[in-house]
Write an enzyme that holds these catalytic residues in place. Sequence first.
Site, PDB file in Angstrom:
ATOM      1  N   GLU A   1       0.810  -1.222   0.000  1.00 14.14           N
ATOM      2  CA  GLU A   1       0.000   0.000   0.000  1.00 14.14           C
ATOM      3  C   GLU A   1       0.845   1.274   0.000  1.00 14.14           C
ATOM      4  OE1 GLU A   1      -3.003  -0.991  -1.178  1.00 14.14           O
ATOM      5  OE2 GLU A   1      -2.733   1.158  -1.016  1.00 14.14           O
TER       6      GLU A   1
HETATM    7  C1  LIG Z   1       2.161  -9.584   0.321  1.00  2.39           C
HETATM    8  C2  LIG Z   1       1.951  -8.477  -0.673  1.00  2.39           C
HETATM    9  C3  LIG Z   1       0.666  -8.119  -1.036  1.00  2.39           C
HETATM   10  C4  LIG Z   1       0.458  -7.112  -1.987  1.00  2.39           C
HETATM   11  N1  LIG Z   1      -0.820  -6.829  -2.417  1.00  2.39           N
HETATM   12  C5  LIG Z   1      -0.993  -6.033  -3.498  1.00  2.39           C
HETATM   13  C6  LIG Z   1      -2.285  -5.900  -4.120  1.00  2.39           C
HETATM   14  O1  LIG Z   1      -3.280  -6.455  -3.661  1.00  2.39           O
HETATM   15  N2  LIG Z   1      -2.391  -5.139  -5.235  1.00  2.39           N
HETATM   16  C7  LIG Z   1      -1.305  -4.510  -5.790  1.00  2.39           C
HETATM   17  O2  LIG Z   1      -1.474  -3.851  -6.802  1.00  2.39           O
HETATM   18  N3  LIG Z   1      -0.080  -4.603  -5.223  1.00  2.39           N
HETATM   19  C8  LIG Z   1       0.110  -5.352  -4.110  1.00  2.39           C
HETATM   20  N4  LIG Z   1       1.348  -5.490  -3.545  1.00  2.39           N
HETATM   21  C9  LIG Z   1       2.475  -4.728  -4.101  1.00  2.39           C
HETATM   22  C10 LIG Z   1       2.982  -3.650  -3.163  1.00  2.39           C
HETATM   23  O3  LIG Z   1       2.051  -2.605  -3.054  1.00  2.39           O
HETATM   24  C11 LIG Z   1       4.362  -3.209  -3.669  1.00  2.39           C
HETATM   25  O4  LIG Z   1       5.258  -4.271  -3.368  1.00  2.39           O
HETATM   26  C12 LIG Z   1       4.837  -1.924  -3.042  1.00  2.39           C
HETATM   27  O5  LIG Z   1       4.058  -0.850  -3.501  1.00  2.39           O
HETATM   28  C13 LIG Z   1       6.304  -1.625  -3.347  1.00  2.39           C
HETATM   29  O6  LIG Z   1       6.594  -1.790  -4.691  1.00  2.39           O
HETATM   30  P1  LIG Z   1       7.858  -2.694  -5.119  1.00  2.39           P
HETATM   31  O7  LIG Z   1       7.712  -4.002  -4.444  1.00  2.39           O
HETATM   32  O8  LIG Z   1       7.956  -2.692  -6.590  1.00  2.39           O
HETATM   33  O9  LIG Z   1       9.099  -1.962  -4.480  1.00  2.39           O
HETATM   34  P2  LIG Z   1       9.947  -0.816  -5.164  1.00  2.39           P
HETATM   35  O10 LIG Z   1       9.056   0.216  -5.714  1.00  2.39           O
HETATM   36  O11 LIG Z   1      10.935  -1.444  -6.082  1.00  2.39           O
HETATM   37  O12 LIG Z   1      10.709  -0.212  -3.903  1.00  2.39           O
HETATM   38  C14 LIG Z   1      11.922  -0.745  -3.387  1.00  2.39           C
HETATM   39  C15 LIG Z   1      12.445   0.228  -2.334  1.00  2.39           C
HETATM   40  O13 LIG Z   1      12.749   1.497  -2.949  1.00  2.39           O
HETATM   41  C16 LIG Z   1      12.020   2.534  -2.320  1.00  2.39           C
HETATM   42  N5  LIG Z   1      11.575   3.498  -3.339  1.00  2.39           N
HETATM   43  C17 LIG Z   1      11.070   3.231  -4.565  1.00  2.39           C
HETATM   44  N6  LIG Z   1      10.724   4.363  -5.178  1.00  2.39           N
HETATM   45  C18 LIG Z   1      10.998   5.370  -4.331  1.00  2.39           C
HETATM   46  C19 LIG Z   1      10.833   6.780  -4.373  1.00  2.39           C
HETATM   47  N7  LIG Z   1      10.297   7.389  -5.418  1.00  2.39           N
HETATM   48  N8  LIG Z   1      11.234   7.495  -3.304  1.00  2.39           N
HETATM   49  C20 LIG Z   1      11.764   6.900  -2.219  1.00  2.39           C
HETATM   50  N9  LIG Z   1      11.909   5.577  -2.105  1.00  2.39           N
HETATM   51  C21 LIG Z   1      11.534   4.807  -3.155  1.00  2.39           C
HETATM   52  C22 LIG Z   1      10.858   1.865  -1.619  1.00  2.39           C
HETATM   53  O14 LIG Z   1      10.422   2.615  -0.496  1.00  2.39           O
HETATM   54  C23 LIG Z   1      11.448   0.523  -1.215  1.00  2.39           C
HETATM   55  O15 LIG Z   1      12.113   0.635   0.007  1.00  2.39           O
HETATM   56  C24 LIG Z   1       1.571  -6.441  -2.553  1.00  2.39           C
HETATM   57  C25 LIG Z   1       2.874  -6.785  -2.154  1.00  2.39           C
HETATM   58  C26 LIG Z   1       3.066  -7.805  -1.249  1.00  2.39           C
HETATM   59  C27 LIG Z   1       4.483  -8.190  -0.896  1.00  2.39           C
END
Ligand SMILES: Cc1cc2nc3c(=O)[nH]c(=O)nc-3n(C[C@H](O)[C@H](O)[C@H](O)COP(=O)(O)OP(=O)(O)OC[C@H]3O[C@@H](n4cnc5c(N)ncnc54)[C@H](O)[C@@H]3O)c2cc1C
Length: 592
Positions: A434
Amino acid sequence: MADYNAPLKDMKLTLNHVARMPELAQKPGFEDASADMVDAILEEAARVARDVVGPTNVEGDQQGVQLKDGTVICPESFKGAYQQYAEGGWGSLQFDPEYGGQGLPFLLSVPVMEMWHSANMAWGLCPMLSQGAVECLDLNGSDELKAKYLPQLVSGEWTGTMNLTESNAGSDLSVVRAKAEPEGDHYRISGEKIFITWGDHEMAENIIHLVLARLPDAPPGVRGISLFLVPKFMVNEDGSLGERNSAGPLSVEHKMGIHASATCVMGFDNAIGYLVGEPNRGLACMFTMMNNARLSVGLQGVSISERAYQQALEYAFERIQGPAVGTREAGPIIRHADVRRMLMTMKTLTEAGRAIAYDACGSLDFAVKAESDEEKAVEQARAALLTPIVKGWCTEIAQEVTSLGVQIHGGMGYIEETGAAQHYRDARILPIYEGTNGIQALDLVGRKTLMDKGEALAALIAEMRESLKRCDASLTSLAKPVEEAVAGLESARELLLKGAETDELLPGSIAYNFMMLAGYVCGGWQLLRQADAAVRLTAEGDDDPYLQAKQESARFYMAQVLPRWKGFSEMLNDGSQSIMALPEELFASAWQ
Ligand SMILES: Cc1cc2nc3c(=O)[nH]c(=O)nc-3n(C[C@H](O)[C@H](O)[C@H](O)COP(=O)(O)OP(=O)(O)OC[C@H]3O[C@@H](n4cnc5c(N)ncnc54)[C@H](O)[C@@H]3O)c2cc1C
């Protein structure tokens, strides 16, 4: 694992003396939310959470979910619990009676949701996402879509999902690649989504996926993303279910925690979908769902903290170890000062988080029922400002609280059979999904503070000062540290507003510390309000020991938790130079 018992007294005090429930019940349309009705709903929800949902938690963690023949199979007990939830009308409390809802305040659904997540967070995610889908559809869908899909979503016969994330698009949704091709009165959706919570299951007859995708002529970036409704099973004109749509799970993830929540890779293979809202405005539509979900995830932080506390408390009374100071015989570990410190830290962080979360949710109801545009704008800005604090701070403290829960169990905390480890593992997702907490912190300093030149935050600070003025004289020693902390928050606001004028890197560099500072200060303010209510109720003749316990919670928090704000405040002075000026090679210089 200890049974879960909803902390009804704390929930009611928070509803009535923090989140303005009695005032809300006076608003036209909310007359049914009388004190008796609120009590009856909370008590029955507490029973269902304890007796029906709670017992599924360990089984869910141990069994997890499996994908078999294109369908996700979840633990057997989940289906029965979900049926009782749907039949009890628990998913419809706050929704529009036009679609079968009960028209009660959203605020009343908040402690109820807290209970589901405490009882079983993995299970509770399914109702949580469905509720977000209802809100999103209600606000953005056409009358036709609403008539066809909302009644069954509201009743819980069907569930909803949120399909945003793709392998390349997580925090940055501007690069979403899923496609939508127009075809007659509908669209054909193709693409792959990852990490989709409860993307498939057999607990309900149908699943309604809300999916972000791009139209053929869409501009690049966030302005080219549209929102589509994609049902698992097609819905005929008479409401009966038709053929299976070509949208479904490709695999399920093996996770660190929430094992029983199906986290699916979803494939959309020319699936039939319907546009929700305007073309290219998908992200704006989804934001209604995301804001609701952000508050709900913050609330999950409170829920899992409460469950971890109850578990640790039970153990602290049962586990016999060496004599405490002043005694000669071995006794329960709750007699040791350090165990008490850990328990009180867990308890007070949880209570503070609950108060911040309920208060923010209450503002959403007050915005809906506002009598003027001005009042509406004030409540909306208040809720918007508090949302990243609820999501960010309440989920950060959940890491500490669940970790302390393990610590109180000693070695047995590290062993799975006590259940303390499950809470710790389950809680770890909360700062990630989220919108990661890094993104929440950026939202707080950027959209919520710099964008309105700090107005909403100034209003919150003024509100805190009003509470301090009204506080009972007997609480002066508790009010003083809060007053100092509020002044610290005000200085942080000034530092941010001024610093951002000349240093564009400053907001991002200080964002996390700013969010944590704001959270601790809000927590102190809310516990002071609660202690004040407890003093007044006691003076009116209520001799419930809980009221004394609440004052002790406030005292402990002011002495041992609130002072943390000073550390975060000092860290703000580090500015952006020290982090952002670091050359990237330096991070690995120790071994390269
Ligand atoms: C168990 C689980 C359930 C989920 N459920 C859903 C769901 O129902 N629907 C859905 O659509 N998604 C879902 N997600 C996805 C989830 O919302 C994303 O994993 C999350 O938004 C982070 O995206 P990412 O994993 O690509 O991490 P990334 O975006 O790759 O981030 C990696 C790191 O970099 C940091 N970072 C990235 N961009 C920036 C920035 N601009 N500024 C500062 N820091 C940054 C982040 O804070 C993080 O620490 C789920 C994920 C999990 C693990």
